[in-house]
Design a protein around this motif. Sequence first.
Motif, short mmCIF file in Angstrom:
data_model
loop_
_atom_site.label_atom_id
_atom_site.label_comp_id
_atom_site.label_asym_id
_atom_site.label_seq_id
_atom_site.Cartn_x
_atom_site.Cartn_y
_atom_site.Cartn_z
N ALA A 198 0.85 -1.20 0.00
CA ALA A 198 0.00 0.00 0.00
C ALA A 198 0.88 1.24 0.00
O ALA A 198 1.67 1.45 0.91
N VAL A 199 0.75 2.05 -1.03
CA VAL A 199 1.50 3.29 -1.16
C VAL A 199 0.51 4.42 -1.38
O VAL A 199 -0.30 4.37 -2.31
N VAL B 127 0.25 -1.32 8.30
CA VAL B 127 1.46 -0.63 7.86
C VAL B 127 1.26 -0.13 6.43
O VAL B 127 0.89 -0.89 5.54
N VAL B 128 1.51 1.16 6.23
CA VAL B 128 1.29 1.81 4.95
C VAL B 128 2.51 2.68 4.64
O VAL B 128 3.13 3.25 5.55
N THR B 129 2.84 2.79 3.38
CA THR B 129 3.89 3.71 2.92
C THR B 129 3.23 4.92 2.28
O THR B 129 2.38 4.77 1.39
N GLN B 130 3.60 6.11 2.74
CA GLN B 130 2.99 7.33 2.23
C GLN B 130 4.08 8.32 1.81
O GLN B 130 5.12 8.43 2.46
N ILE B 131 3.83 9.02 0.70
CA ILE B 131 4.76 10.01 0.16
C ILE B 131 4.18 11.40 0.41
O ILE B 131 3.04 11.68 0.01
N ILE C 51 11.75 6.52 7.69
CA ILE C 51 11.46 7.81 7.09
C ILE C 51 12.69 8.23 6.29
O ILE C 51 13.82 8.14 6.77
N ASN C 52 12.47 8.64 5.05
CA ASN C 52 13.56 9.03 4.16
C ASN C 52 13.17 10.29 3.41
O ASN C 52 11.99 10.52 3.13
N ALA C 53 14.18 11.10 3.11
CA ALA C 53 13.98 12.35 2.37
C ALA C 53 14.54 12.21 0.96
O ALA C 53 15.61 11.62 0.76
N LEU D 76 9.04 13.49 1.30
CA LEU D 76 9.32 12.53 2.36
C LEU D 76 8.63 11.21 2.05
O LEU D 76 7.47 11.20 1.59
N VAL D 77 9.32 10.11 2.28
CA VAL D 77 8.75 8.77 2.11
C VAL D 77 8.75 8.12 3.49
O VAL D 77 9.81 7.83 4.05
N ILE D 78 7.54 7.88 4.04
CA ILE D 78 7.40 7.37 5.41
C ILE D 78 6.63 6.06 5.36
O ILE D 78 5.57 5.96 4.73
N THR D 79 7.13 5.06 6.04
CA THR D 79 6.44 3.77 6.21
C THR D 79 6.15 3.60 7.69
O THR D 79 7.07 3.53 8.52
N ASP D 80 4.86 3.52 8.04
CA ASP D 80 4.46 3.39 9.44
C ASP D 80 3.00 2.94 9.49
O ASP D 80 2.36 2.75 8.44
N TYR D 81 2.46 2.81 10.69
CA TYR D 81 1.06 2.44 10.85
C TYR D 81 0.17 3.59 10.39
O TYR D 81 0.52 4.77 10.52
N ALA D 82 -0.99 3.23 9.88
CA ALA D 82 -1.87 4.22 9.26
C ALA D 82 -2.30 5.30 10.24
O ALA D 82 -2.37 6.48 9.89
#
Length: 671
Positions: free
Chosen positions: A104-105, A120-124, A149-151, A158-164
Amino acid sequence: MAQNASATPAPGLASKPGEPITLNFTDAEIESVARTIGLLYGMNVVVDPRVKGKLTLVTEKPVNRSTAMAQFLTSLRLQGFTMVESAGLFKVVPEGDAKLQSSAVETNDSAPKGASGAQVVTQIFRLNFESANNLVAVLRPLISPNNTINANPGNNSLVITDYADNLRRIARIIAAMDVSNATEVEVLELKNAIAVDLAPLVMKLLDASATGAAAPGATADTGFKTTVIAESRSNTLIVRAANPARVALVKSLVEKLDQPSSKSNGELGNLHVVYLKNADATKLAATLRAALSGNVSSSPASTTTSLAPGATQGGAASAAGASSATTTGGQVQADTATNALIITAPDPQYRQLREVIERLDTRRAQVYVESLIAEVSADRAAEFGVQWQGALGNKGDSTIGLLGTNFGTGGSNILSLAAGAGAVVPSTGLNVGLAQQTNGVYVLGFLARFLESSGAGNVLSTPNLLTLDNEEAKIVIGQNVPFVTGQFTNTNGGTGSVNPFQTIERKDVGLTLKVKPQISENGTVKLTIYQEVSSVQATTVASPNGPTTNKRTIESNVLVDDGSIVVLGGLLQDEFTDNGSKVPGLNEVPFFGNLFKSENRGRKKTNLMVFLRPVVVRDSAATERLSLDRYDQMRSGMKDSQPVPDAKVPVNGAATLPEIAPVLQGKKTTP
């Protein structure tokens, strides 16, 4: 171990969409609970073999489907596990692997509103104002240790992977921080002060950390994101600050500093000193005086009379400066000791002069010219000759005759060799002779000579020089050779003394390169070039008339792109010589005719080409890179030419350049 795992409706049957669910799992295996949930919800559930442990999941009363699933995911999360979806398959995995398994992105426009809070979801997140690198340090503590978390500085996202549920909270934080941190652009018009002088002063007052080494007329405060730029044409300051309070502070400072420079009546004008950074004060002063004179000659009388009167003073002014002062009220003088301009003019005219000065007093670009002179020569010569002599007559005759050939092959002939009695050396090459005894003396009667010689040369010269735009540079590499231009001997008949003397003129012989570059707006370089390669002919060094010099000269104007190579010209010469001596008639006899002739042939080829490559160096960084590159090249050559260590001769090290990298880094250079 007691275990109780039950759910209503009965396991094995998927519940209806709107039907409440009651969960009652006590110390049940996680794998069993996950499979039961999969049956209830109609999902394909796979449990990772690393997922082990017991799970207690109890609801006091029936709950809806979303609440039951959220409670199950929360229980997994508390034990370090989670469930992710990938292509319709639900996998129960350790929390640390969820960021690799989740498919899930989401983006800013599609926030994870429908996703479960424990999923767990990845969001930009795409940022509009704030820097992505700055937000990483702020958001990192708010994210689960197992998630990332990455920039991406490229598009500031920002690319963050965490719980919704945590991503929803982070989204609100980012929205609150990603706002414009600068006000609208303000333009402050100055009445008395000069914009290019006031801008650096205002920045120093705003922040003590600001330095005066910024670009002329513009400096920026990175801490508060306050920027003050001087616009010399309209004599205004362009201000952009982090908030309205900073703008108000700038306005207050400018208002206090924008005061008249003199309280006098203006009859004598105002005296100003302008220190130049790059231009030459003497040349710029002459240019400004010429500009003032041109303005007067082209201005109507009404304009001239309206300017400030009485500005004719200034005893140190030149004639041009004095005349301009009389009609325009302004004087411009140069102080060579400090490279400064002394300007006497009313404020309006001074501001105009300052605008011209700021445009002319800029760092001029430089041009590094690499020249390459390649010369390849090949010589080949061949000689063949036969000489013979014989006496005619009987012993005792008063008169005898001679019969033979005498060609002087190679600079010596058979008669000179015979008469020299060994004092004359035969010519180079193969000499085959035959002598006969006459009256007890051996006399050379036959001499044949064979010679073939060849020579080749390859000369490569690479003179380089660096010069300013529109400034001529010259490099001379060679010798200063004396040439006798006159001589005289005075003989005194009374005393018999002699007073000779000579007049000598010395000239440079070697390689000379003169270049004057001119950089155009589109980056091309116009070069005015004079290149000379000269040498003294070795065979004329001891000539009584003085040495003879060989000279090759190129004088041209060319247009070259920055960094391109152009061929200036050269010499392609192929010379052939064929000389011979022969006895008429006898030389045409087959085979035996070679005994009656002498031949020498030669061929000389010379290829000379001159190439040139200009490189524009526009700033100090480019100059430093170029210098370091040449420094390293020279240092490497010196290191490669070190002598071979020898115990018998204890001097085994040659001088080398020191390493320059530690010096540039502020470190001590190691020997």
